[in-house]
Design a protein around this motif. Structure first.
Motif, mmCIF file in Angstrom:
data_model
loop_
_atom_site.group_PDB
_atom_site.id
_atom_site.type_symbol
_atom_site.label_atom_id
_atom_site.label_comp_id
_atom_site.label_asym_id
_atom_site.label_seq_id
_atom_site.Cartn_x
_atom_site.Cartn_y
_atom_site.Cartn_z
ATOM 1 N N LEU A 1 0.820 -1.206 0.000
ATOM 2 C CA LEU A 1 0.000 0.000 0.000
ATOM 3 C C LEU A 1 0.860 1.264 0.000
ATOM 4 O O LEU A 1 0.735 2.114 -0.886
ATOM 5 N N VAL A 2 1.738 1.391 0.970
ATOM 6 C CA VAL A 2 2.547 2.609 1.100
ATOM 7 C C VAL A 2 3.549 2.718 -0.045
ATOM 8 O O VAL A 2 3.673 3.767 -0.684
ATOM 9 N N GLY A 3 4.276 1.645 -0.313
ATOM 10 C CA GLY A 3 5.259 1.664 -1.395
ATOM 11 C C GLY A 3 4.616 1.910 -2.747
ATOM 12 O O GLY A 3 5.133 2.678 -3.558
ATOM 13 N N GLY A 4 3.479 1.268 -2.990
ATOM 14 C CA GLY A 4 2.769 1.465 -4.251
ATOM 15 C C GLY A 4 2.317 2.904 -4.434
ATOM 16 O O GLY A 4 2.446 3.477 -5.521
ATOM 17 N N LEU A 5 1.798 3.506 -3.360
ATOM 18 C CA LEU A 5 1.370 4.902 -3.442
ATOM 19 C C LEU A 5 2.555 5.834 -3.684
ATOM 20 O O LEU A 5 2.468 6.769 -4.491
ATOM 21 N N LEU A 6 3.668 5.589 -2.976
ATOM 22 C CA LEU A 6 4.850 6.431 -3.166
ATOM 23 C C LEU A 6 5.368 6.331 -4.597
ATOM 24 O O LEU A 6 5.719 7.345 -5.216
ATOM 25 N N VAL A 7 5.426 5.125 -5.128
ATOM 26 C CA VAL A 7 5.902 4.945 -6.503
ATOM 27 C C VAL A 7 4.926 5.593 -7.481
ATOM 28 O O VAL A 7 5.342 6.303 -8.407
ATOM 29 N N ALA A 8 3.632 5.384 -7.283
ATOM 30 C CA ALA A 8 2.638 5.969 -8.184
ATOM 31 C C ALA A 8 2.737 7.491 -8.196
ATOM 32 O O ALA A 8 2.654 8.117 -9.253
ATOM 33 N N LEU A 9 2.944 8.080 -7.029
ATOM 34 C CA LEU A 9 3.060 9.532 -6.941
ATOM 35 C C LEU A 9 4.416 10.049 -7.423
ATOM 36 O O LEU A 9 4.539 11.207 -7.800
ATOM 37 N N GLY A 10 5.408 9.191 -7.406
ATOM 38 C CA GLY A 10 6.752 9.623 -7.776
ATOM 39 C C GLY A 10 7.444 10.340 -6.636
ATOM 40 O O GLY A 10 8.193 11.285 -6.845
ATOM 41 N N LEU A 11 7.210 9.874 -5.427
ATOM 42 C CA LEU A 11 7.796 10.477 -4.233
ATOM 43 C C LEU A 11 8.703 9.450 -3.574
ATOM 44 O O LEU A 11 8.241 8.348 -3.243
ATOM 45 N N PHE A 12 9.977 9.768 -3.391
ATOM 46 C CA PHE A 12 10.974 8.807 -2.903
ATOM 47 C C PHE A 12 10.921 7.539 -3.763
ATOM 48 O O PHE A 12 10.992 6.417 -3.263
ATOM 49 N N THR A 13 10.816 7.742 -5.056
ATOM 50 C CA THR A 13 10.518 6.654 -5.993
ATOM 51 C C THR A 13 11.542 5.537 -5.966
ATOM 52 O O THR A 13 11.179 4.361 -5.873
ATOM 53 N N ARG A 14 12.806 5.873 -6.082
ATOM 54 C CA ARG A 14 13.828 4.827 -6.168
ATOM 55 C C ARG A 14 13.889 3.993 -4.894
ATOM 56 O O ARG A 14 13.958 2.765 -4.946
ATOM 57 N N THR A 15 13.852 4.651 -3.743
ATOM 58 C CA THR A 15 13.902 3.929 -2.469
ATOM 59 C C THR A 15 12.670 3.049 -2.301
ATOM 60 O O THR A 15 12.785 1.869 -1.942
ATOM 61 N N ALA A 16 11.496 3.597 -2.563
ATOM 62 C CA ALA A 16 10.256 2.824 -2.438
ATOM 63 C C ALA A 16 10.258 1.649 -3.410
ATOM 64 O O ALA A 16 9.837 0.536 -3.054
ATOM 65 N N ALA A 17 10.745 1.867 -4.625
ATOM 66 C CA ALA A 17 10.764 0.801 -5.628
ATOM 67 C C ALA A 17 11.708 -0.339 -5.231
ATOM 68 O O ALA A 17 11.399 -1.509 -5.439
ATOM 69 N N VAL A 18 12.851 0.003 -4.641
ATOM 70 C CA VAL A 18 13.783 -1.042 -4.179
ATOM 71 C C VAL A 18 13.130 -1.878 -3.077
ATOM 72 O O VAL A 18 13.221 -3.109 -3.076
ATOM 73 N N ILE A 19 12.454 -1.226 -2.145
ATOM 74 C CA ILE A 19 11.785 -1.955 -1.057
ATOM 75 C C ILE A 19 10.664 -2.830 -1.609
ATOM 76 O O ILE A 19 10.519 -3.995 -1.213
ATOM 77 N N CYS A 20 9.880 -2.288 -2.540
ATOM 78 C CA CYS A 20 8.798 -3.066 -3.158
ATOM 79 C C CYS A 20 9.354 -4.260 -3.933
ATOM 80 O O CYS A 20 8.820 -5.377 -3.846
ATOM 81 N N SER A 21 10.429 -4.044 -4.674
ATOM 82 C CA SER A 21 11.050 -5.126 -5.431
ATOM 83 C C SER A 21 11.552 -6.216 -4.493
ATOM 84 O O SER A 21 11.323 -7.414 -4.729
ATOM 85 N N GLY A 22 12.215 -5.810 -3.427
ATOM 86 C CA GLY A 22 12.718 -6.785 -2.459
ATOM 87 C C GLY A 22 11.608 -7.563 -1.779
ATOM 88 O O GLY A 22 11.737 -8.770 -1.540
ATOM 89 N N SER A 23 10.505 -6.897 -1.483
ATOM 90 C CA SER A 23 9.391 -7.604 -0.835
ATOM 91 C C SER A 23 8.798 -8.655 -1.771
ATOM 92 O O SER A 23 8.395 -9.734 -1.325
ATOM 93 N N MET A 24 8.782 -8.361 -3.063
ATOM 94 C CA MET A 24 8.253 -9.342 -4.006
ATOM 95 C C MET A 24 9.235 -10.488 -4.236
ATOM 96 O O MET A 24 8.824 -11.639 -4.426
ATOM 97 N N ALA A 25 10.523 -10.203 -4.200
ATOM 98 C CA ALA A 25 11.514 -11.279 -4.293
ATOM 99 C C ALA A 25 11.371 -12.197 -3.079
ATOM 100 O O ALA A 25 11.378 -13.424 -3.207
ATOM 101 N N TYR A 26 11.218 -11.604 -1.902
ATOM 102 C CA TYR A 26 11.020 -12.390 -0.681
ATOM 103 C C TYR A 26 9.747 -13.230 -0.789
ATOM 104 O O TYR A 26 9.746 -14.417 -0.445
ATOM 105 N N ALA A 27 8.663 -12.612 -1.271
ATOM 106 C CA ALA A 27 7.400 -13.335 -1.419
ATOM 107 C C ALA A 27 7.551 -14.518 -2.364
ATOM 108 O O ALA A 27 7.047 -15.612 -2.095
#
Length: 152
Positions: A64-90
C-alpha cells in the motif's frame, strides 16, 4: 552508424516511463488495500490479513505505502527497491516452495512486480513525479541571486 534514439522515442519515452511507474504503483497499492482493508475483493478470498501478522500484514503495508509512493513519484527509487525486495522475498518464501517455475507455483505476479519495481528503481520516476516537482520549487523567500560580497 547513428545509434541514437529517434526523436519520437526521446520525447515519448519519459511519458511512457511515468505512465508505467504510475500504473505499476497503483496496482501494487490496490493489492495492499485489498489485503489490509478487505476492499477490491479482499485478500485471498475476500478477507483481510490479521493485523501485525508476519509476513502478510507487513507485506500488505509495503504494497500500500510503497505502491502509493511509486505511483506519486515520491521517494521513488527507495520505495521501488523496497517493493522489489518484498516481491523477491514473497516469491522465494511462498511461491517457490510449491514448484520451480512461476507458471506452476502461481508466482507470476510476484516475479512481474519484482522486476518492474527494479526497473523503476534503476530508471527513476520519469516526468510528472511529485518528488521532481518539489525539488524544482524554490523555498519561500529565497532567490537564486548570489549573496553580496562584503566590502573591506
Amino acid at each position: 552508424m547513428n545509434f541514437s534514439r529517434p526523436a519520437t522515442l526521446r520525447t515519448v519515452g519519459p511519458v511512457v516511463q511515468a505512465a508505467f511507474r504510475l500504473v505499476t504503483g497503483f496496482l501494487f497499492a490496490c493489492h495492499g488495500a485489498a489485503s489490509l482493508f478487505g476492499i477490491l475483493g479482499g485478500a485471498h478470498g475476500g478477507g483481510t490479513v490479521p493485523a501485525l501478522q508476519w509476513p502478510g500484514w507487513w507485506a500488505a503495508l509495503i504494497e500500500l505505502v510503497g505502491g502509493l509512493l511509486v505511483a506519486l513519484g515520491l521517494f521513488t527509487r527507495t520505495a521501488a527497491v523496497i517493493c522489489s525486495g518484498s516481491m523477491a522475498y514473497a516469491y522465494f518464501s511462498v511461491h517457490q516452495a510449491n514448484a520451480l517455475l512461476p507458471i506452476k507455483n502461481g508466482g507470476e505476479p510476484a516475479v512481474q512486480f519484482c522486476w518492474s519495481f527494479l526497473l523503476i528503481a534503476c530508471l527513476g520516476p520519469g516526468v510528472c513525479a511529485v518528488g521532481s516537482l518539489l525539488k524544482r520549487r524554490p523555498a519561500v523567500g529565497i532567490d537564486d541571486r548570489p549573496a553580496p560580497v562584503p566590502m573591506s
